[in-house]
Structures are given as C-alpha cells and as structure tokens.
Design a protein around this motif. Structure first.
Motif, PDB file in Angstrom:
ATOM      1  N   ILE A 147      28.866 -27.561 -32.882  1.00 54.14           N
ATOM      2  CA  ILE A 147      29.694 -26.385 -33.187  1.00 54.14           C
ATOM      3  C   ILE A 147      29.279 -25.905 -34.572  1.00 54.14           C
ATOM      4  N   ARG A 148      28.870 -24.649 -34.665  1.00 56.35           N
ATOM      5  CA  ARG A 148      28.429 -24.148 -35.965  1.00 56.35           C
ATOM      6  C   ARG A 148      28.807 -22.681 -36.114  1.00 56.35           C
ATOM      7  N   LEU A 149      28.934 -22.265 -37.370  1.00 59.66           N
ATOM      8  CA  LEU A 149      29.252 -20.880 -37.709  1.00 59.66           C
ATOM      9  C   LEU A 149      28.007 -20.218 -38.262  1.00 59.66           C
ATOM     10  N   ASN A 150      27.623 -19.114 -37.676  1.00 59.29           N
ATOM     11  CA  ASN A 150      26.467 -18.336 -38.139  1.00 59.29           C
ATOM     12  C   ASN A 150      26.999 -17.057 -38.765  1.00 59.29           C
ATOM     13  N   LEU A 151      27.108 -17.042 -40.094  1.00 59.30           N
ATOM     14  CA  LEU A 151      27.596 -15.856 -40.809  1.00 59.30           C
ATOM     15  C   LEU A 151      26.435 -14.884 -40.973  1.00 59.30           C
ATOM     16  N   SER A 152      26.446 -13.811 -40.195  1.00 65.40           N
ATOM     17  CA  SER A 152      25.312 -12.899 -40.140  1.00 65.40           C
ATOM     18  C   SER A 152      25.739 -11.472 -40.469  1.00 65.40           C
ATOM     19  N   ALA A 153      24.877 -10.781 -41.220  1.00 59.15           N
ATOM     20  CA  ALA A 153      25.077  -9.366 -41.519  1.00 59.15           C
ATOM     21  C   ALA A 153      23.711  -8.714 -41.638  1.00 59.15           C
ATOM     22  N   GLY A 154      23.667  -7.406 -41.433  1.00 58.76           N
ATOM     23  CA  GLY A 154      22.384  -6.718 -41.517  1.00 58.76           C
ATOM     24  C   GLY A 154      22.529  -5.217 -41.378  1.00 58.76           C
ATOM     25  N   LEU A 155      21.400  -4.574 -41.140  1.00 61.34           N
ATOM     26  CA  LEU A 155      21.351  -3.128 -40.979  1.00 61.34           C
ATOM     27  C   LEU A 155      20.814  -2.777 -39.606  1.00 61.34           C
ATOM     28  N   GLY A 156      21.237  -1.622 -39.109  1.00 57.23           N
ATOM     29  CA  GLY A 156      20.795  -1.192 -37.793  1.00 57.23           C
ATOM     30  C   GLY A 156      20.427   0.281 -37.760  1.00 57.23           C
ATOM     31  N   TYR A 157      19.494   0.608 -36.885  1.00 61.04           N
ATOM     32  CA  TYR A 157      19.160   2.004 -36.572  1.00 61.04           C
ATOM     33  C   TYR A 157      19.960   2.373 -35.332  1.00 61.04           C
ATOM     34  N   THR A 158      20.856   3.341 -35.467  1.00 65.34           N
ATOM     35  CA  THR A 158      21.847   3.628 -34.430  1.00 65.34           C
ATOM     36  C   THR A 158      21.624   4.999 -33.807  1.00 65.34           C
ATOM     37  N   ILE A 159      21.665   5.035 -32.486  1.00 65.78           N
ATOM     38  CA  ILE A 159      21.554   6.279 -31.718  1.00 65.78           C
ATOM     39  C   ILE A 159      22.900   6.527 -31.051  1.00 65.78           C
ATOM     40  N   ILE A 160      23.482   7.683 -31.322  1.00 64.80           N
ATOM     41  CA  ILE A 160      24.799   8.036 -30.788  1.00 64.80           C
ATOM     42  C   ILE A 160      24.656   9.231 -29.859  1.00 64.80           C
ATOM     43  N   ARG A 161      25.195   9.114 -28.656  1.00 61.45           N
ATOM     44  CA  ARG A 161      25.220  10.223 -27.703  1.00 61.45           C
ATOM     45  C   ARG A 161      26.668  10.470 -27.283  1.00 61.45           C
ATOM     46  N   GLU A 162      27.100  11.739 -27.389  1.00 62.96           N
ATOM     47  CA  GLU A 162      28.461  12.098 -27.004  1.00 62.96           C
ATOM     48  C   GLU A 162      28.445  13.398 -26.207  1.00 62.96           C
ATOM     49  N   PRO A 163      29.169  13.428 -25.079  1.00 61.84           N
ATOM     50  CA  PRO A 163      29.205  14.655 -24.287  1.00 61.84           C
ATOM     51  C   PRO A 163      30.001  15.754 -24.991  1.00 61.84           C
ATOM     52  N   GLU A 164      29.560  16.988 -24.811  1.00 56.59           N
ATOM     53  CA  GLU A 164      30.235  18.138 -25.406  1.00 56.59           C
ATOM     54  C   GLU A 164      30.025  19.361 -24.510  1.00 56.59           C
ATOM     55  N   ASN A 165      30.563  20.495 -24.937  1.00 55.76           N
ATOM     56  CA  ASN A 165      30.449  21.755 -24.190  1.00 55.76           C
ATOM     57  C   ASN A 165      30.949  21.613 -22.751  1.00 55.76           C
ATOM     58  N   TRP A 166      32.142  21.078 -22.602  1.00 56.68           N
ATOM     59  CA  TRP A 166      32.747  20.923 -21.281  1.00 56.68           C
ATOM     60  C   TRP A 166      33.115  22.294 -20.714  1.00 56.68           C
ATOM     61  N   GLN A 167      32.629  22.581 -19.529  1.00 57.72           N
ATOM     62  CA  GLN A 167      32.928  23.845 -18.854  1.00 57.72           C
ATOM     63  C   GLN A 167      33.475  23.539 -17.454  1.00 57.72           C
ATOM     64  N   ARG A 168      34.671  24.052 -17.191  1.00 55.99           N
ATOM     65  CA  ARG A 168      35.316  23.753 -15.912  1.00 55.99           C
ATOM     66  C   ARG A 168      34.670  24.526 -14.765  1.00 55.99           C
ATOM     67  N   ILE A 169      34.521  23.837 -13.611  1.00 49.96           N
ATOM     68  CA  ILE A 169      34.042  24.456 -12.374  1.00 49.96           C
ATOM     69  C   ILE A 169      35.234  24.523 -11.426  1.00 49.96           C
ATOM     70  N   ASN A 170      35.734  25.702 -11.193  1.00 55.28           N
ATOM     71  CA  ASN A 170      36.990  25.849 -10.448  1.00 55.28           C
ATOM     72  C   ASN A 170      36.860  25.560  -8.958  1.00 55.28           C
ATOM     73  N   ASP A 171      35.676  25.757  -8.373  1.00 61.11           N
ATOM     74  CA  ASP A 171      35.533  25.576  -6.933  1.00 61.11           C
ATOM     75  C   ASP A 171      34.869  24.245  -6.568  1.00 61.11           C
ATOM     76  N   ALA A 172      34.903  23.268  -7.492  1.00 62.05           N
ATOM     77  CA  ALA A 172      34.296  21.959  -7.220  1.00 62.05           C
ATOM     78  C   ALA A 172      35.321  21.042  -6.554  1.00 62.05           C
ATOM     79  N   TYR A 173      34.997  20.552  -5.369  1.00 62.06           N
ATOM     80  CA  TYR A 173      35.902  19.666  -4.639  1.00 62.06           C
ATOM     81  C   TYR A 173      35.305  18.272  -4.427  1.00 62.06           C
ATOM     82  N   LEU A 174      34.012  18.234  -4.153  1.00 59.53           N
ATOM     83  CA  LEU A 174      33.371  16.960  -3.846  1.00 59.53           C
ATOM     84  C   LEU A 174      32.510  16.436  -4.988  1.00 59.53           C
ATOM     85  N   SER A 175      32.309  17.241  -6.022  1.00 57.59           N
ATOM     86  CA  SER A 175      31.469  16.828  -7.152  1.00 57.59           C
ATOM     87  C   SER A 175      32.264  16.951  -8.447  1.00 57.59           C
ATOM     88  N   GLU A 176      31.602  16.747  -9.553  1.00 56.21           N
ATOM     89  CA  GLU A 176      32.265  16.868 -10.851  1.00 56.21           C
ATOM     90  C   GLU A 176      32.907  18.248 -11.000  1.00 56.21           C
TER      91      GLU A 176
END
Length: 203
Positions: free
Chosen positions: A112-141
């Motif tokens: 049983i051991r404790l590994n105290l670790s810290a560091g730096l990372g290169y991070t890629i963030i993806r977030e959905p935007e520009n939501w547009q409603r489709i009024n006649d969609a029944y079977l899809s998004e």
C-alpha cells in the motif's frame, strides 16, 4: 558450435543479471482508471518509479458530460437510441499530461503506497453551441448544433493510492483535480496497474 553456445549462455546470464539489477531500483508499469466526477471518462498512464521513492508519468485523460448549454427539451430521437448515445452532443475534455511525484509507503512491505503526483497538461476542450431547434423532427435529433473547440494548459493534481498486491498487478484509487482558465474537472478514478510494480524482496 561450442563458441556459439558459450556466447549464448553468457548473453542469457548477462541479460538476467541486468534485468535483476534494473528491477532492484526501477519500476515501469501501465495504469488505467475509470473516472467519476463532474465529468465521466478514462485515464491512462505510463509510470516510472525510481527506488520506490520518485515517480514520473506520461498520461492521457478523456472525459465527457451532458452539455451545460443543452436545451431542456433536447431529444436525440431514434438516432440516439440506436447509437447508444455515442453520437449525442457532450462537453468534452481531453488532456495529455506529464507529472512528477513522490512515493510514500503506507505499510512495511510496500503493498500500500501513496503516490503524490502533480504536473501540467495540454488540454483540448470541445463544447456544443449554436443550438437551433428543428420543429418537424420526430425520429431524429430535434436540434442542430456544432462544436466549439479550444486548447489551453492545465494544472493536474493527481494523488493516487496504489495497491501493488503482487510485483506485476495492482489496484488504484486516484482523486484528480484538473484546473485551467476555462473549466475544472474533479473526481476520483478506480483502476488497475500492470507491469513491473515493485522490486523483488530479498529473503
């Protein structure tokens, strides 16, 4: 022929000696965890430990969550049902990290051991935007959307409790905090270790 056999035997002895000497002070192993927190995902690392004291790792973390910007009435329709949700929009964080740490034994035999670790990372963030409603969609998004992608640098704090139950296999419990100017991930990982985890004990 005798010379060839002698060379082969000496080579095998030399390799065994070097391998034994290497394993006395070095450990190299792979670890993988499932992350649970404000995102869910996976964490993979290649780890190196010197003299059961100093640690270095190179890793990848990938996490997703339901988008913060998602409309309350969003529905994926049959498309989401047949794709098991994989094609649904998600807030995504991917992180490639380098970390250093210090090992502390929590019992005398090092299982049983404790590994105290810290560091730096290169991070890629993806977030959905520009939501547009489709009024006649029944079977899809019922909304269209697109991803906004941006990159940043993160501070990664990842203390890990390791259970090397044998020289070659173990379990891990690993809280993680990933901080950058755009987002924060916090959670805990549960996983396994495979490889050369600790030196052979002398009798």
């Amino acid at each position: 022929m005798k010379q060839y056999m002698l060379t082969l035997v000496l080579s095998c002895i030399s390799f065994y000696t070097l391998n034994a000497q290497f394993s006395e002070h070095h450990a190299i192993y792979f670890s993988g965890e499932i992350n649970l927190g404000n995102y869910v995902g996976i964490d993979y690392n290649l780890n190196y430990v010197y003299k059961e004291t100093y640690a270095f790792k190179l890793g990848y973390t990938g996490n997703i969550r339901t988008p913060k910007s998602q409309p309350k009435d969003y529905g994926s329709g049959l498309q989401g049902l047949f794709s098991f949700g994989f094609e649904n929009p998600y807030d995504q964080i991917e992180n490639i990290q380098i970390g250093v740490g210090k090992i502390y034994k929590l019992n005398t035999n090092g299982t049983i051991r404790l590994n105290l670790s810290a560091g730096l990372g290169y991070t890629i963030i993806r977030e959905p935007e520009n939501w547009q409603r489709i009024n006649d969609a029944y079977l899809s998004e019922n909304y269209t959307w697109n991803y906004r992608k941006h990159n940043t640098v993160s501070l990664v704090i990842n203390p890990k409790i390791e259970f090397p139950v044998s020289r070659f296999y173990g379990l891990t419990v690993s809280p993680m905090l990933l901080i950058n100017k755009d987002s924060t991930y916090f959670g805990i990982g549960l996983g396994q270790m495979l490889g050369l985890l600790r030196p052979k004990r002398q009798r």
